[in-house]
Design an enzyme around this catalytic site. Structure first.
Site: not given
Length: 306
Positions: A259, A61, A16
Site C-alpha cells: 500500500h 549432510t 543440507k
C-alpha cells in the site's frame, strides 16, 4: 489387561541447507556464471537412525554438500532444473535405501556488463536483483520426477490504470471505491511442469513466465493496461503462462497488496497551494497490514467440438 500405546514415525527427512556455489564455464573467451543456493533432503526406507541410534544408512549432510560441488564440476550447471534432476537422480541411483530425494535451488541474478558500445562483456557481470529464480525437483523411487520452478521477490508498481470498486458494502466497510489508484505488489509464483520433453527449455520457460507477469501488469509502454483488481490481474497472468508454456500443468501466484496511501496535507492549512498538484502527489508507504491475494490455476479437461 494393560493396553500399551504404540508410536510410528510417519514422515522423516534430512539434508543440507544453504549450500552456496558459483560455477564458471568457458567457451572460447566468453565466460558464463551460475551462482546458486542449494538444499538437499533425503528420506530413507527405514527409521533405525531415529529409533535405535543406528547411523549405518545415513548419508551425512556434509556428504550431501560435497555431492553438490562434485556433480557441478562433473556435469556443469546448465539450468536450475537440470542440475536439480542430476542431483536427485544421483541420490536415488547411488543409494538403494533412499526412497525420496528433494532438491531445492535458488539463483542469484547476474547480468553481463555492457561496454560503452553496448556490447555484452565476455567475463564481467553485475548483480541485478530484479527477482529471484527458484526451482525444485522431487524424485520418489519408482516414479517420474516432479519438477517445479518459480519467482520470488518480483516487486512491481504502477501509478495509474488500476481500480477497485463495487465490492461488498456493509456496516463493517470503511474503504471507499478507488476508480484510479496506485497498484504495487510483490509477486511470488510457483509452477509445476506436467511433462518434461526435448522441446522444454527451462531457461526459456522461466523468461517467458517472468515476462508474462510484467506484460499483464504493465501493458504497452505508452498506454498501459487497466486492472480492475489484483485478482483479475493474477488470473490473466496465470492464463497467459499456461497458454505460452504447454508443459506447465498448473501455476500458483501470491500478490500481496503493497500500500501507498496519499499523505494527508489538509493538516497544514497555513501553507498555501498544498491542495493543488504542486510538484506532484505524495504517498506514504504502509507495509502492514496488507491484503493477501493467492490462487492456483490448472489445466482443465480438454473437450473437443465436432
Amino acid at each position: 489387561m494393560v493396553v500399551s500405546e504404540s508410536f510410528k514415525i510417519v514422515e522423516s527427512a534430512y539434508g543440507k541447507a544453504g549450500v552456496k556455489i558459483l560455477h564458471v564455464s568457458q567457451q572460447g573467451s566468453v565466460h558464463t556464471i551460475r551462482e546458486l543456493e542449494v538444499e538437499t533432503s533425503l528420506t530413507l526406507n527405514n527409521h533405525k537412525d531415529y529409533e535405535r541410534g543406528d547411523n549405518s544408512d545415513i548419508i551425512a549432510t556434509d556428504t550431501q554438500k560435497n555431492t553438490v560441488y562434485i556433480l557441478a564440476k562433473q556435469y556443469g550447471i546448465s539450468s536450475l532444473e537440470e542440475f536439480g534432476l542430476i542431483l536427485a537422480n544421483h541420490f536415488i541411483s547411488k543409494y538403494p535405501w533412499v526412497v525420496k530425494a528433494k532438491v531445492t535451488l535458488s539463483a542469484h541474478p547476474w547480468q553481463r556488463v555492457s561496454d560503452t558500445a553496448g556490447r555484452p562483456h565476455n567475463h564481467a557481470f553485475v548483480s541485478t536483483p530484479l527477482s529471484v529464480r527458484v526451482a525444485s525437483v522431487l524424485l520418489i523411487r519408482g516414479q517420474m520426477p516432479v519438477v517445479s520452478a518459480g519467482i520470488r521477490n518480483l516487486r512491481v508498481l504502477k501509478t495509474t490504470q488500476s481500480a477497485f470498486v463495487n465490492f461488498v458494502s456493509d456496516e463493517y466497510r470503511s474503504l471507499p471505491d478507488f476508480k484510479d489508484r496506485l497498484f504495487s505488489t510483490i509477486v511470488t509464483a510457483d509452477w509445476t511442469y506436467g511433462k518434461i520433453n526435448k522441446e522444454l527449455d527451462f531457461d526459456s520457460a522461466f523468461s517467458t513466465a517472468h515476462d508474462s507477469v510484467l506484460e499483464v501488469f504493465a501493458g504497452p509502454a505508452d498506454k498501459g493496461i487497466f486492472s480492475p483488481s489484483v485478482q483479475n490481474s493474477q488470473f490473466l497472468t496465470q492464463k497467459m503462462i499456461l497458454e505460452k508454456i504447454p508443459q506447465v500443468e498448473q501455476i500458483s501466484i501470491s500478490m500481496p497488496n503493497v500500500h501507498y496511501f496519499g499523505f494527508d496535507l489538509s493538516k497544514f492549512p497555513k501553507i498555501p497551494g498544498l491542495e493543488g498538484k504542486c510538484s506532484g502527489d505524495v504517498y506514504l508507504p504502509v507495509d502492514k497490514p496488507s491484503g493477501q491475494i493467492t490462487s492456483t490455476l490448472a489445466r482443465g479437461m480438454i473437450t473437443s467440438k465436432l
